[in-house]
Design an enzyme around this catalytic site. Sequence first.
Site, mmCIF file in Angstrom:
data_model
loop_
_atom_site.group_PDB
_atom_site.id
_atom_site.type_symbol
_atom_site.label_atom_id
_atom_site.label_comp_id
_atom_site.label_asym_id
_atom_site.label_seq_id
_atom_site.Cartn_x
_atom_site.Cartn_y
_atom_site.Cartn_z
ATOM 1 N N GLU A 139 0.864 -1.188 0.000
ATOM 2 C CA GLU A 139 0.000 0.000 0.000
ATOM 3 C C GLU A 139 0.896 1.233 0.000
ATOM 4 O O GLU A 139 1.901 1.287 0.712
ATOM 5 C CB GLU A 139 -0.906 0.011 1.233
ATOM 6 C CG GLU A 139 -1.732 1.286 1.388
ATOM 7 C CD GLU A 139 -2.554 1.314 2.672
ATOM 8 O OE1 GLU A 139 -2.992 0.229 3.100
ATOM 9 O OE2 GLU A 139 -2.744 2.406 3.246
ATOM 10 N N GLU A 144 -2.584 11.888 2.927
ATOM 11 C CA GLU A 144 -3.367 11.342 4.029
ATOM 12 C C GLU A 144 -3.117 12.147 5.295
ATOM 13 O O GLU A 144 -2.020 12.650 5.534
ATOM 14 C CB GLU A 144 -3.007 9.871 4.276
ATOM 15 C CG GLU A 144 -3.950 9.184 5.251
ATOM 16 C CD GLU A 144 -3.711 7.692 5.342
ATOM 17 O OE1 GLU A 144 -4.655 6.966 5.679
ATOM 18 O OE2 GLU A 144 -2.573 7.259 5.077
#
Length: 345
Positions: A139, A144
Amino acid sequence: MVNLRYVSTLVALAVSFAPAGVKGTSYTLDNEIAGYEFYHAFDWQAIADPTHGRVQYVDKVTSISHNLTYATKDTFILRGDYQKTLQPDGPGRMSARIMSKKVYKKHVVVVDLRHMPQGCGTWPAIWETAIGNWPNDGEVDIVEGVNNAVPNAAALHTGPGCMMPPQEGRTHTGTAGQLDCDAAVNYNTGCTVKFPSSPPSFGPPFNANGGGWFAMERSDEEGIKIWFWAREHRHDHGHGSGHHRRTELGGHAGKRVPKDVKFGGRRVDPKSWGTPAAHYPTTHCDFSQHFKEHHIIINLTFCGDWAGGVYPQSGCPSTCVDYVNNNPEAFRDAYFDFAALRVYT
């Protein structure tokens, strides 16, 4: 008279003996996604939130009918609901989670983003992963953060065996955090890099500046690099307070946005972009083993494992779930505004 056969031989020899690092630095546009194209390039995932957020991910038809996603020629909006007060025992705040139909391995993605979701309890993300074998297929978190905390935080999450060198072994402007990418370590923190504090790369300061560009290069040879360039946003007093003038500045030291990033060229050359904000080298991790073909995912959740977990220390009011349930108007600015998303292979 020029001996063409001799010239051709010299050219061939020059190419064959070129340094390995020179090869493969240029990528060609594979997909330019802007405006209505988001509806064709992505699938809507109306699923239970894997991060346990106070969210209800809806399908495409519902997102359009509730104005949670909408598009114009050069704009795509993805947002959370800001009208409904939630019942404690009912579904979460409506939002969208979309996943690219295409998958990518070696590639560059450039995100031209004007605005990102902000507010206490929010957890927006632009990231990549494989489906069905997480975290062993890897990932990559490009954009974020939670609860308006700045700056942007990049991270990798993998199965066991992928490590990163310490800060002094990295060529980037950010600050390395945890070095073990294993999702089973330290509650899935991953190997993190905190972006520089300036220019603003996340939350309200990012939005006040008019956004900017994020770019990520991924290859088994180069590892993963993530850049950011801000779009300075200030009033132009010559046209009244309702108008603005934007000046594109670089991600560090006032460097300007590369033309191939700013204007969306047919090709991009990451080696010309300068030092990235985050660098994940291959020295301690076999990227071919830990990172497979990835989808691009864009989502907005609320509370959950991260935003909810650190909420008591965030300076935000009430508890995360109660705040999300009872203050719909607080999420009026909880939206992504994409100018474009371009993928190069």
